[in-house]
Write a protein that holds these residues in place. Structure first.
Motif, PDB file in Angstrom:
ATOM      1  N   SER A  58       0.832  -1.204   0.000  1.00  0.00           N
ATOM      2  CA  SER A  58       0.000   0.000   0.000  1.00  0.00           C
ATOM      3  C   SER A  58       0.862   1.248   0.000  1.00  0.00           C
ATOM      4  N   ALA A  59       1.882   1.271   0.881  1.00  0.00           N
ATOM      5  CA  ALA A  59       2.724   2.463   1.017  1.00  0.00           C
ATOM      6  C   ALA A  59       3.586   2.694  -0.219  1.00  0.00           C
ATOM      7  N   VAL A  60       4.209   1.638  -0.714  1.00  0.00           N
ATOM      8  CA  VAL A  60       5.179   1.768  -1.802  1.00  0.00           C
ATOM      9  C   VAL A  60       4.504   1.884  -3.163  1.00  0.00           C
ATOM     10  N   ASN A  61       3.517   1.035  -3.399  1.00  0.00           N
ATOM     11  CA  ASN A  61       2.905   0.960  -4.730  1.00  0.00           C
ATOM     12  C   ASN A  61       1.663   1.834  -4.852  1.00  0.00           C
ATOM     13  N   GLN A  62       0.676   1.592  -4.015  1.00  0.00           N
ATOM     14  CA  GLN A  62      -0.606   2.273  -4.193  1.00  0.00           C
ATOM     15  C   GLN A  62      -0.561   3.745  -3.794  1.00  0.00           C
ATOM     16  N   VAL A  63       0.198   4.066  -2.758  1.00  0.00           N
ATOM     17  CA  VAL A  63       0.327   5.459  -2.328  1.00  0.00           C
ATOM     18  C   VAL A  63       1.581   6.108  -2.922  1.00  0.00           C
ATOM     19  N   GLY A  64       2.687   5.398  -2.862  1.00  0.00           N
ATOM     20  CA  GLY A  64       3.952   5.955  -3.334  1.00  0.00           C
ATOM     21  C   GLY A  64       4.143   5.923  -4.836  1.00  0.00           C
TER      22      GLY A  64
END
Length: 393
Positions: A184-190
């Motif tokens: 979530s943090a790296v791909n979807q948000v980042g």
């Protein structure tokens, strides 16, 4: 009918794992010989003494056609389990559990903790076309649902994925929650992915915990240059997982150490606190560089202020911080765990290809769940605390 199976290829992969047979669909709702199961529950919020073992937890049932019942072979603990045991997020989670206040009882107890599961599908709802009884699966159960420290657990089909073939259930149970949080943090948000991550400089603060060890491996698999911040005794582990630079936060002023390095394209902050004040200054300005933190006040605000005021305060906080950092030429984002079977599909492919491996600190039997909580509560773990649910110990 759930359309995700055919669209994402999940049904085809399921058929392949089943020896070429097409996935079957159906509801196996035959009367059970039992209506209760063993489980670890809490009846109130508090410290470790609130954990209680019972053999009389209500057996889960399928309420929606997209649900499956999983026999739990292994589970694992995460920091959120400690927090939930103490009542963290109760206001928001209770609203999610019963948004229209339809339940006859106004309590969430008895409550089962545990978010990770690796096990075997026992029963499928009518619209589940890509799993069948007997399939080995893994999942991360959202915190508003009953957890996995039980013999059985119910999950939405969209939260479930086929377990990586190369892992045992004990190994697999260590990955879903931390993997999906990092994803979530790296791909979807980042916004990082296998196509755009190569050569990017990534800084991971708090790299030796469950989310950190997964994130190091994920961005390294996508070709990033990884700088991991942890204590000295975790440096060997970080190098084994592929970190290019390892910084010991105890060896001096961390901010000064990091400022001697070239600027970063992406920062994942698992620590929060004072690091948020200076870490975004380590990003490349006006280049699309992003700081993502997993330490947010969202649930705390709702616990303290109530749902409406808590959401308002949270919106004001994230909005003001986002604008402030935009004026500095960097992006500021919050990230949260997001349950997702399709994301677990992609993670399983990375695991089976050898690019991501589980990092396990210690395995406990099902009878030792309170000991496992104390182990996690002690801190400084190097990897995950796993529960072997079917162990006879």
């Amino acid at each position: 009918m759930l359309s995700r199976g055919a669209a994402s290829g999940r049904a085809l992969r399921g058929a392949a794992r089943a020896g070429g047979q097409p996935p079957v669909r159906g509801l196996r709702a035959s009367p059970r010989a039992r209506s209760a199961m063993p489980s670890w529950v809490i009846d109130r919020y508090g410290r470790n003494d609130v954990l209680r073992f019972t053999r009389d937890m209500v057996f889960p049932t399928i309420h929606f056609p997209n649900e499956v019942i999983i026999k739990v072979h292994a589970a694992s603990l995460n920091p959120i389990d400690l927090s939930m045991r103490s009542g963290y997020g109760a206001t928001a989670l209770n609203m999610k559990r019963d948004p229209l206040k339809l339940k006859s009882t106004d309590t969430e107890f008895p409550l089962t903790l545990g978010r990770d599961v690796s096990g075997v599908v026992m029963e499928c709802g009518l619209s589940v076309s890509y799993f069948k009884p007997g399939d080995e699966v893994w999942a991360a159960i959202p915190p508003w649902k009953q957890g996995t420290l039980s013999e059985f657990v119910v999950a939405s089909g969209n939260e479930v994925s086929f377990k990586p073939k190369c892992l045992s259930h004990t190994e697999a149970a260590s990955l879903p929650y931390v993997g999906l949080t990092a994803w979530s943090a790296v791909n979807q948000v980042g916004g990082l992915n296998r196509s755009n991550c190569s050569g990017k400089r990534v800084l991971i603060l708090g790299a030796s915990g469950g989310v950190g060890t997964f994130a190091v491996q994920l961005v390294k698999a996508w070709g990033a240059h990884v700088t991991a911040v942890c204590s000295h005794d975790a440096s060997t582990l970080m190098e084994k997982l592929g970190a290019d630079d390892v910084i010991d936060y105890k060896s001096g002023n961390l901010e000064k150490q990091l400022k001697t390095l070239p600027l970063f394209d992406f920062i994942l902050d698992n620590v929060g606190g004072s690091t948020e004040k200076w870490a975004p200054d380590l990003l490349k300005k006006w280049s699309g560089a992003t700081y993502v933190t997993l330490v947010t006040p969202f649930l705390i605000n709702m616990d303290k202020l109530g749902v409406a005021d808590g959401m308002l305060q949270t919106g004001v906080t994230v909005g003001s911080k986002t604008v402030k950092h935009l004026f500095k030429g960097v992006h500021y984002r919050w990230a949260f765990f997001m349950p997702s079977g399709p994301s677990l599909d992609e993670i399983a492919e990375l695991v089976d290809s050898g690019k991501i491996q589980p990092v396990i600190d210690q395995v406990f039997s099902f009878s030792e769940v309170p000991k496992a909580f104390l182990k996690l509560e002690g801190g400084h773990a190097r990897g995950k605390t796993v529960i072997d649910v079917i162990s006879k110990k």
